[in-house]
Design a protein around this motif. Structure first.
Motif, PDB file in Angstrom:
ATOM      1  N   UNK A  97     -17.450   8.750  -0.282  1.00  0.00           N
ATOM      2  CA  UNK A  97     -16.036   9.143  -0.415  1.00  0.00           C
ATOM      3  C   UNK A  97     -15.704  10.245   0.592  1.00  0.00           C
ATOM      4  N   UNK A  98     -14.546  10.114   1.247  1.00  0.00           N
ATOM      5  CA  UNK A  98     -14.069  11.145   2.163  1.00  0.00           C
ATOM      6  C   UNK A  98     -14.690  11.105   3.545  1.00  0.00           C
ATOM      7  N   UNK A  99     -15.573  10.115   3.802  1.00  0.00           N
ATOM      8  CA  UNK A  99     -16.181   9.991   5.128  1.00  0.00           C
ATOM      9  C   UNK A  99     -15.371   9.015   5.982  1.00  0.00           C
ATOM     10  N   UNK A 100     -15.550   9.075   7.298  1.00  0.00           N
ATOM     11  CA  UNK A 100     -14.982   8.063   8.186  1.00  0.00           C
ATOM     12  C   UNK A 100     -16.030   6.959   8.371  1.00  0.00           C
ATOM     13  N   UNK A 106       0.856  -1.183   0.000  1.00  0.00           N
ATOM     14  CA  UNK A 106       0.000   0.000   0.000  1.00  0.00           C
ATOM     15  C   UNK A 106       0.894   1.235   0.000  1.00  0.00           C
ATOM     16  N   UNK A 107       0.350   2.362  -0.411  1.00  0.00           N
ATOM     17  CA  UNK A 107       1.063   3.639  -0.357  1.00  0.00           C
ATOM     18  C   UNK A 107       1.494   3.932   1.077  1.00  0.00           C
ATOM     19  N   UNK A 108       2.379   4.886   1.252  1.00  0.00           N
ATOM     20  CA  UNK A 108       2.718   5.344   2.600  1.00  0.00           C
ATOM     21  C   UNK A 108       1.523   6.033   3.252  1.00  0.00           C
ATOM     22  N   UNK A 109       1.609   6.249   4.532  1.00  0.00           N
ATOM     23  CA  UNK A 109       0.506   6.895   5.265  1.00  0.00           C
ATOM     24  C   UNK A 109       0.152   8.244   4.639  1.00  0.00           C
ATOM     25  N   UNK A 110      -1.152   8.482   4.459  1.00  0.00           N
ATOM     26  CA  UNK A 110      -1.616   9.744   3.860  1.00  0.00           C
ATOM     27  C   UNK A 110      -2.248  10.629   4.937  1.00  0.00           C
ATOM     28  N   UNK A 111      -2.503  11.868   4.571  1.00  0.00           N
ATOM     29  CA  UNK A 111      -3.167  12.796   5.499  1.00  0.00           C
ATOM     30  C   UNK A 111      -4.580  12.324   5.826  1.00  0.00           C
ATOM     31  N   UNK A 112      -5.273  11.752   4.830  1.00  0.00           N
ATOM     32  CA  UNK A 112      -6.612  11.204   5.085  1.00  0.00           C
ATOM     33  C   UNK A 112      -6.554   9.996   6.012  1.00  0.00           C
ATOM     34  N   UNK A 113      -5.488   9.199   5.911  1.00  0.00           N
ATOM     35  CA  UNK A 113      -5.330   8.075   6.850  1.00  0.00           C
ATOM     36  C   UNK A 113      -5.277   8.570   8.287  1.00  0.00           C
ATOM     37  N   UNK A 114      -4.601   9.688   8.506  1.00  0.00           N
ATOM     38  CA  UNK A 114      -4.480  10.242   9.859  1.00  0.00           C
ATOM     39  C   UNK A 114      -5.846  10.592  10.443  1.00  0.00           C
ATOM     40  N   UNK A 115      -6.786  10.970   9.562  1.00  0.00           N
ATOM     41  CA  UNK A 115      -8.125  11.368  10.032  1.00  0.00           C
ATOM     42  C   UNK A 115      -9.165  10.256   9.865  1.00  0.00           C
ATOM     43  N   UNK A 116      -8.706   9.060   9.429  1.00  0.00           N
ATOM     44  CA  UNK A 116      -9.614   7.925   9.311  1.00  0.00           C
ATOM     45  C   UNK A 116     -10.589   8.010   8.160  1.00  0.00           C
ATOM     46  N   UNK A 117     -10.312   8.855   7.164  1.00  0.00           N
ATOM     47  CA  UNK A 117     -11.229   9.021   6.029  1.00  0.00           C
ATOM     48  C   UNK A 117     -10.955   7.973   4.952  1.00  0.00           C
ATOM     49  N   UNK A 118     -12.023   7.497   4.307  1.00  0.00           N
ATOM     50  CA  UNK A 118     -11.859   6.532   3.223  1.00  0.00           C
ATOM     51  C   UNK A 118     -11.847   7.267   1.880  1.00  0.00           C
ATOM     52  N   UNK A 119     -11.150   6.681   0.919  1.00  0.00           N
ATOM     53  CA  UNK A 119     -11.101   7.263  -0.423  1.00  0.00           C
ATOM     54  C   UNK A 119     -10.298   8.551  -0.447  1.00  0.00           C
ATOM     55  N   UNK A 120     -10.782   9.503  -1.255  1.00  0.00           N
ATOM     56  CA  UNK A 120     -10.119  10.799  -1.357  1.00  0.00           C
ATOM     57  C   UNK A 120      -8.823  10.741  -2.154  1.00  0.00           C
TER      58      UNK A 120
END
Length: 454
Positions: free
Chosen positions: A340-343, A221-235
């Motif tokens: 998309x973009x929701x937790x 998988x890609x490295x940790x993203x900013x959306x990963x930090x906030x628990x958001x899916x997609x984006x």
């Protein structure tokens, strides 16, 4: 299946079954050799299963082999007619016209004229490939723990016995409009005849696109993203600082593993002999067979990312001179449509019905809204990726997303369909999948910022 021993039939059947099951067509292999070993070994006086067992003049053994073949065929038919299977693969030599006619007679008696039958024959003309196949047999159940030189001699006698009565596919099948595929040297040349129907076409398409070349396939998988930090899916967010550190560490690790792999192939090529030295049962690798003085070829290395920023940024540290980097839309994350973009907590609170529906059957669930996808949609769009991975002879690293990584790993590990959607695939994991004659060698490496790779 049709073909003399040591022609790669079982290798082909295992790959075919894995591919068809991954496409959600329930497929099972029915191996006559396995049943034969049990039947001949369970006799009150266990029968010797050396080359003489396969001599047609050995009437007792011939009757056992015919009975076993028919019982295995009956099992294969039961899987289709009673257990609701889609594809049965009968893995045996089926090398005589008489045996194939007998099989067809039994199939038509039990299943009628509607059941599609496809004969797949494997031929080996390349002497190095054949030698490699034969020596691999020495570690199989018929020759386990036996002297490799004596075992190889006995196995060659067995093949010679089959050769006397062997009738390749061709004239008879063409006169009687019987569908068949001939594979020569495991894909170097493929001949097909009268291929009809969706599943038969899928089989032929797949057989046209795989090879025996040794290579490394890496998935992460890609490295940790900013959306990963906030628990958001997609984006489509950027990498976090942790994500960039992972990308750098992964690049260095792949560089190192690539060099180690190439040195290992050179060492193998230098210590493998054709013909074999006394006591040497190491199979020669036909792709790395070099004449005296020739160098072992260096392989190209591809890096494939999705079209999303977090995946593209994870590949930024690879040197363009040494790696061929490209983006593929097919590797994009499963699109969550209206969500998309929701937790997941937001989905549970705002779309409780959808949250429960997805939990009930994650594999079949599709996100609502324009462009919403489910796992089965991603399987379908990844089909060309799988075919390309089987066709290519280069090394490749795929930097992708959780749902895509799950589906790709499920394919290479031959997992059941109910295991796909919940396969553990966290950030910071790098998976190595190395195709081998007996399957896929699987390794997993975890990145830790303190200890690097474990």
């Amino acid at each position: 299946m049709v073909g003399l021993p040591a022609r790669g039939k079982s290798y082909i059947t295992k790959k075919l079954a894995r591919y068809l099951n991954w496409l959600q067509h329930s497929t099972e292999i029915f191996n006559v050799g396995e049943r034969r070993r049990i039947a001949a070994g369970s006799d009150t006086e266990a029968m010797d299963q050396s080359a003489s067992f396969f001599d047609p003049s050995n009437r007792k053994a011939a009757l056992i082999r015919e009975q076993v073949a028919m019982e295995t065929l009956d099992e294969a038919l039961e899987f289709l007619l009673v257990k609701n299977g889609s594809v049965s693969i009968l893995d045996a030599t089926n090398s005589t016209m008489e045996r194939r006619k007998l099989l067809m007679k039994r199939i038509r008696e039990k299943a009628g004229p509607e059941l599609n039958v496809l004969f797949v024959e494997s031929l080996c003309l390349d002497e190095h490939l054949l030698e490699s196949n034969m020596r691999l047999k020495l570690s199989g159940p018929d020759y386990k723990d036996k002297d490799p030189i004596e075992a190889l001699e006995d196995f060659k006698k067995r093949v010679a016995i089959y050769q006397k009565n062997y009738v390749p596919l061709g004239e008879y099948e063409e006169k009687n409009n019987m569908p068949y595929v001939q594979m020569i040297d495991v894909g170097r040349k493929v001949i097909s005849h009268q291929i009809h129907g969706f599943l038969s076409s899928q089989v032929v398409y797949y057989l046209l696109n795989f090879n025996l070349a040794p290579r490394q396939i890496w998935i992460t998988r890609h490295g940790e993203s900013l959306d990963n930090l906030h628990g958001k899916i997609g984006g489509d967010s950027d990498l976090s600082e942790n994500g960039r550190r992972y990308a750098q560490a992964m690049t260095k690790f792949i560089d190192s593993e690539r060099r180690i792999w190439e040195m290992r192939q050179v060492d193998k090529a230098n210590h493998t002999h054709f013909p074999p030295h006394p006591g040497d049962h190491t199979p020669p690798n036909p792709h790395y067979y070099c004449q005296d003085g020739e160098d072992v070829p260096t392989k190209n290395f591809c890096v494939w990312t999705s079209m999303l920023k977090r995946s593209i940024q994870s590949a930024e540290y690879f040197d363009d001179e040494d790696y061929e980097v490209k983006q593929m839309k097919m590797l994009d994350e499963l699109y969550a449509g209206a969500m998309e973009g929701m937790t997941y907590d937001e989905i549970r609170n705002k779309h409780a019905d959808e949250f429960e529906l997805r939990k009930t059957d994650k594999l079949a669930y599709r996100y609502p809204g324009p462009g919403g996808e489910g796992y089965l949609d991603v399987v379908n769009r990844l089909r060309p990726v799988i075919i390309e991975l089987e066709r290519m002879t280069d090394h490749v690293l795929l930097i992708t997303h959780r749902s895509v990584a799950r589906i790709l790993l499920a394919y290479f590990q031959g997992l059941r369909r109910d295991q796909v959607a919940d396969l553990d695939c966290p950030l910071g994991m790098l998976y190595s999948l190395e195709p081998k004659p007996y399957g896929v060698e699987f390794r997993a490496y975890r990145y830790n910022s303190e200890t690097a790779w474990m």
